[in-house]
Design a protein around this motif. Structure first.
Motif, PDB file in Angstrom:
ATOM      1  N   LEU A 158      -4.631  60.783  47.884  1.00  0.00           N
ATOM      2  CA  LEU A 158      -3.939  61.767  47.042  1.00  0.00           C
ATOM      3  C   LEU A 158      -2.831  62.410  47.866  1.00  0.00           C
ATOM      4  N   ARG A 159      -1.703  62.708  47.209  1.00  0.00           N
ATOM      5  CA  ARG A 159      -0.595  63.401  47.860  1.00  0.00           C
ATOM      6  C   ARG A 159       0.137  64.245  46.825  1.00  0.00           C
ATOM      7  N   PRO A 160       0.873  65.257  47.249  1.00  0.00           N
ATOM      8  CA  PRO A 160       1.685  66.018  46.298  1.00  0.00           C
ATOM      9  C   PRO A 160       2.664  65.102  45.564  1.00  0.00           C
ATOM     10  N   ARG A 161       2.927  65.408  44.313  1.00  0.00           N
ATOM     11  CA  ARG A 161       3.800  64.568  43.495  1.00  0.00           C
ATOM     12  C   ARG A 161       5.153  64.386  44.170  1.00  0.00           C
ATOM     13  N   GLY A 162       5.593  63.143  44.283  1.00  0.00           N
ATOM     14  CA  GLY A 162       6.857  62.825  44.925  1.00  0.00           C
ATOM     15  C   GLY A 162       6.766  62.671  46.427  1.00  0.00           C
ATOM     16  N   GLY A 163       5.585  62.865  46.995  1.00  0.00           N
ATOM     17  CA  GLY A 163       5.420  62.721  48.438  1.00  0.00           C
ATOM     18  C   GLY A 163       5.881  63.959  49.181  1.00  0.00           C
ATOM     19  N   GLY A 164       6.078  63.814  50.478  1.00  0.00           N
ATOM     20  CA  GLY A 164       6.580  64.918  51.274  1.00  0.00           C
ATOM     21  C   GLY A 164       5.532  65.922  51.684  1.00  0.00           C
ATOM     22  N   GLY A 165       4.272  65.612  51.493  1.00  0.00           N
ATOM     23  CA  GLY A 165       3.207  66.538  51.858  1.00  0.00           C
ATOM     24  C   GLY A 165       2.043  65.798  52.477  1.00  0.00           C
TER      25      GLY A 165
END
Length: 213
Positions: A158-165
Protein backbone atom coordinates in the motif's frame (compact mmCIF):
# COMPACT_ATOMS: atom_id res chain seq x y z
CA UNK A 1 -0.70 -21.48 -17.94
CA UNK A 2 2.47 -20.54 -16.10
CA UNK A 3 4.95 -23.12 -14.83
CA UNK A 4 3.70 -25.01 -11.82
CA UNK A 5 4.96 -24.23 -8.32
CA UNK A 6 3.31 -26.52 -5.82
CA UNK A 7 1.58 -25.12 -2.75
CA UNK A 8 3.55 -25.73 0.44
CA UNK A 9 1.16 -26.47 3.34
CA UNK A 10 1.33 -24.21 6.35
CA UNK A 11 2.84 -25.81 9.46
CA UNK A 12 -0.21 -24.59 11.39
CA UNK A 13 -2.80 -26.00 8.96
CA UNK A 14 -4.41 -28.90 10.86
CA UNK A 15 -6.98 -29.84 8.21
CA UNK A 16 -7.32 -33.52 9.16
CA UNK A 17 -8.52 -32.76 12.69
CA UNK A 18 -10.42 -29.50 12.29
CA UNK A 19 -11.38 -29.15 8.65
CA UNK A 20 -12.07 -25.70 7.19
CA UNK A 21 -13.31 -23.19 9.75
CA UNK A 22 -13.28 -19.51 10.68
CA UNK A 23 -11.69 -18.16 13.81
CA UNK A 24 -12.96 -15.17 15.83
CA UNK A 25 -12.51 -11.63 14.53
CA UNK A 26 -11.57 -10.25 17.91
CA UNK A 27 -7.86 -10.47 17.08
CA UNK A 28 -8.02 -7.88 14.29
CA UNK A 29 -5.34 -5.21 14.66
CA UNK A 30 -5.78 -1.78 13.05
CA UNK A 31 -3.01 0.20 11.37
CA UNK A 32 -3.76 3.87 10.70
CA UNK A 33 -2.32 4.95 7.34
CA UNK A 34 -3.19 8.63 7.39
CA UNK A 35 -5.67 10.82 5.49
CA UNK A 36 -8.52 8.81 7.03
CA UNK A 37 -7.31 5.46 5.67
CA UNK A 38 -6.65 2.31 7.70
CA UNK A 39 -6.10 -1.42 7.38
CA UNK A 40 -7.13 -4.18 9.79
CA UNK A 41 -5.05 -7.39 9.76
CA UNK A 42 -5.81 -10.82 11.24
CA UNK A 43 -3.31 -13.62 10.50
CA UNK A 44 -4.71 -17.12 10.14
CA UNK A 45 -8.41 -16.27 10.27
CA UNK A 46 -9.23 -19.49 8.39
CA UNK A 47 -8.19 -22.87 9.76
CA UNK A 48 -7.72 -25.41 6.99
CA UNK A 49 -6.86 -22.62 4.54
CA UNK A 50 -4.74 -24.86 2.33
CA UNK A 51 -7.65 -27.25 1.89
CA UNK A 52 -9.85 -24.27 1.02
CA UNK A 53 -7.28 -23.19 -1.55
CA UNK A 54 -7.37 -26.62 -3.17
CA UNK A 55 -11.18 -26.54 -3.38
CA UNK A 56 -11.30 -23.07 -4.89
CA UNK A 57 -8.48 -23.72 -7.35
CA UNK A 58 -10.21 -26.86 -8.62
CA UNK A 59 -13.87 -25.83 -8.57
CA UNK A 60 -14.15 -22.09 -9.31
CA UNK A 61 -14.89 -21.34 -13.01
CA UNK A 62 -11.78 -19.23 -13.50
CA UNK A 63 -11.57 -16.95 -16.51
CA UNK A 64 -8.61 -15.38 -18.27
CA UNK A 65 -9.18 -11.81 -19.41
CA UNK A 66 -7.46 -9.43 -21.77
CA UNK A 67 -7.14 -5.66 -21.74
CA UNK A 68 -5.85 -2.95 -24.04
CA UNK A 69 -2.58 -1.35 -22.98
CA UNK A 70 -0.37 0.96 -25.00
CA UNK A 71 -2.38 0.19 -28.16
CA UNK A 72 -1.91 -3.56 -27.65
CA UNK A 73 -4.16 -6.25 -26.24
CA UNK A 74 -2.42 -8.09 -23.41
CA UNK A 75 -3.42 -10.88 -21.05
CA UNK A 76 -4.43 -9.87 -17.52
CA UNK A 77 -1.70 -11.47 -15.35
CA UNK A 78 -4.01 -13.47 -13.07
CA UNK A 79 -7.22 -15.51 -13.35
CA UNK A 80 -10.52 -14.02 -12.20
CA UNK A 81 -13.97 -14.96 -10.95
CA UNK A 82 -16.84 -12.90 -9.56
CA UNK A 83 -20.04 -13.57 -7.61
CA UNK A 84 -22.87 -11.07 -7.26
CA UNK A 85 -25.04 -10.47 -4.23
CA UNK A 86 -27.54 -13.11 -5.37
CA UNK A 87 -24.99 -15.74 -6.38
CA UNK A 88 -24.11 -18.78 -4.31
CA UNK A 89 -20.47 -18.47 -3.13
CA UNK A 90 -18.11 -21.14 -4.51
CA UNK A 91 -17.59 -22.58 -1.01
CA UNK A 92 -19.96 -22.37 2.00
CA UNK A 93 -17.23 -20.93 4.21
CA UNK A 94 -17.09 -17.81 2.04
CA UNK A 95 -20.77 -17.15 2.69
CA UNK A 96 -20.15 -17.61 6.41
CA UNK A 97 -17.15 -15.27 6.19
CA UNK A 98 -19.22 -12.60 4.45
CA UNK A 99 -21.87 -12.80 7.16
CA UNK A 100 -19.24 -12.60 9.92
CA UNK A 101 -17.55 -9.58 8.34
CA UNK A 102 -20.89 -7.82 7.83
CA UNK A 103 -21.76 -8.31 11.49
CA UNK A 104 -18.34 -7.25 12.79
CA UNK A 105 -18.19 -4.05 10.74
CA UNK A 106 -21.90 -3.18 10.84
CA UNK A 107 -21.45 -0.07 13.00
CA UNK A 108 -18.59 1.35 10.91
CA UNK A 109 -19.69 0.30 7.44
CA UNK A 110 -23.43 0.75 7.88
CA UNK A 111 -24.27 -1.92 5.30
CA UNK A 112 -23.38 -5.57 4.61
CA UNK A 113 -20.68 -6.93 2.35
CA UNK A 114 -22.48 -8.26 -0.72
CA UNK A 115 -20.20 -9.26 -3.61
CA UNK A 116 -17.21 -11.60 -3.93
CA UNK A 117 -14.33 -11.19 -6.35
CA UNK A 118 -11.61 -13.83 -6.64
CA UNK A 119 -8.10 -13.54 -8.10
CA UNK A 120 -5.85 -16.54 -8.73
CA UNK A 121 -2.13 -15.68 -8.74
CA UNK A 122 -0.58 -18.79 -10.22
CA UNK A 123 3.06 -17.89 -9.57
CA UNK A 124 5.36 -14.89 -9.16
CA UNK A 125 4.64 -13.65 -12.67
CA UNK A 126 1.00 -13.04 -11.86
CA UNK A 127 0.34 -9.64 -10.30
CA UNK A 128 -1.92 -6.61 -10.00
CA UNK A 129 -0.63 -3.08 -10.57
CA UNK A 130 -1.08 -0.08 -8.26
CA UNK A 131 -4.75 0.87 -8.06
CA UNK A 132 -7.65 1.75 -5.77
CA UNK A 133 -11.11 0.18 -5.96
CA UNK A 134 -12.58 3.43 -7.25
CA UNK A 135 -15.12 2.20 -9.78
CA UNK A 136 -18.45 3.22 -8.28
CA UNK A 137 -18.95 4.60 -4.79
CA UNK A 138 -15.36 3.99 -3.73
CA UNK A 139 -14.31 7.02 -5.79
CA UNK A 140 -16.26 9.45 -3.59
CA UNK A 141 -17.18 7.70 -0.33
CA UNK A 142 -15.40 5.96 2.52
CA UNK A 143 -15.94 2.23 2.23
CA UNK A 144 -14.35 -1.14 2.98
CA UNK A 145 -12.83 -3.99 1.01
CA UNK A 146 -11.99 -7.17 2.94
CA UNK A 147 -9.45 -9.58 1.45
CA UNK A 148 -9.08 -13.21 2.52
CA UNK A 149 -5.88 -14.83 1.20
CA UNK A 150 -5.36 -18.59 0.87
CA UNK A 151 -2.39 -20.38 -0.63
CA UNK A 152 1.23 -19.27 -0.55
CA UNK A 153 1.89 -15.82 0.96
CA UNK A 154 2.46 -12.88 -1.38
CA UNK A 155 3.30 -9.27 -0.57
CA UNK A 156 0.39 -6.83 -0.68
CA UNK A 157 1.74 -3.29 -0.82
CA UNK A 158 0.00 0.00 0.00
CA UNK A 159 1.17 3.56 -0.72
CA UNK A 160 -0.38 7.03 -0.80
CA UNK A 161 -2.27 7.68 -4.03
CA UNK A 162 0.13 8.73 -6.77
CA UNK A 163 3.18 7.53 -4.86
CA UNK A 164 5.67 9.81 -3.18
CA UNK A 165 5.14 8.40 0.29
CA UNK A 166 5.98 5.37 2.44
CA UNK A 167 5.12 1.90 1.18
CA UNK A 168 3.36 -0.39 3.67
CA UNK A 169 3.95 -4.11 3.14
CA UNK A 170 1.84 -7.02 4.39
CA UNK A 171 2.69 -10.64 3.57
CA UNK A 172 -0.66 -12.44 3.29
CA UNK A 173 -1.58 -16.08 2.66
CA UNK A 174 -2.62 -19.30 4.47
CA UNK A 175 -5.95 -17.85 5.65
CA UNK A 176 -4.90 -14.29 6.53
CA UNK A 177 -7.48 -11.47 6.50
CA UNK A 178 -6.73 -7.86 5.53
CA UNK A 179 -9.44 -5.19 5.50
CA UNK A 180 -8.93 -1.79 3.86
CA UNK A 181 -11.25 0.86 5.26
CA UNK A 182 -12.01 4.54 5.66
CA UNK A 183 -10.67 6.59 2.75
CA UNK A 184 -8.21 3.86 1.74
CA UNK A 185 -9.59 3.33 -1.78
CA UNK A 186 -9.58 7.07 -2.52
CA UNK A 187 -6.38 8.23 -0.83
CA UNK A 188 -4.17 5.14 -1.05
CA UNK A 189 -3.34 2.52 -3.69
CA UNK A 190 -2.53 -1.16 -3.33
CA UNK A 191 -0.72 -3.73 -5.48
CA UNK A 192 0.54 -7.30 -5.60
CA UNK A 193 3.83 -6.94 -7.52
CA UNK A 194 5.54 -9.52 -9.65
CA UNK A 195 8.44 -11.32 -8.01
CA UNK A 196 11.45 -13.13 -9.46
CA UNK A 197 11.66 -15.32 -6.37
CA UNK A 198 9.93 -18.72 -6.42
CA UNK A 199 6.30 -18.10 -5.46
CA UNK A 200 3.59 -20.68 -5.06
CA UNK A 201 -0.03 -20.09 -6.03
CA UNK A 202 -2.31 -17.80 -4.02
CA UNK A 203 -6.02 -16.99 -4.23
CA UNK A 204 -7.45 -13.77 -2.83
CA UNK A 205 -11.15 -13.38 -2.08
CA UNK A 206 -12.40 -9.79 -1.97
CA UNK A 207 -15.62 -8.98 -0.10
CA UNK A 208 -17.19 -5.63 -1.10
CA UNK A 209 -20.37 -3.68 -0.33
CA UNK A 210 -22.83 -2.93 -3.11
CA UNK A 211 -21.55 -0.48 -5.73
CA UNK A 212 -17.83 -0.80 -4.90
CA UNK A 213 -15.50 -2.33 -7.50
Amino acid sequence: MHGTVHLQPSLFDDTDRRGIALGPLGGLRRQLLGAGAWVDVLPGWVTGADLLFDRLAAEVPWRAEQREMYERVVAVPRLLASYGAGDEPPHPLLGTARTALSAHYAAELGEPFRTLGLCYYRDGRDSVAWHGDRIGRGAREDTMVAILSVGEPRALLLRPRGGGGPVVRHLVGHGDLLVMGGSCQRTWEHAVPKTARPAGPRISVQFRPHGVA
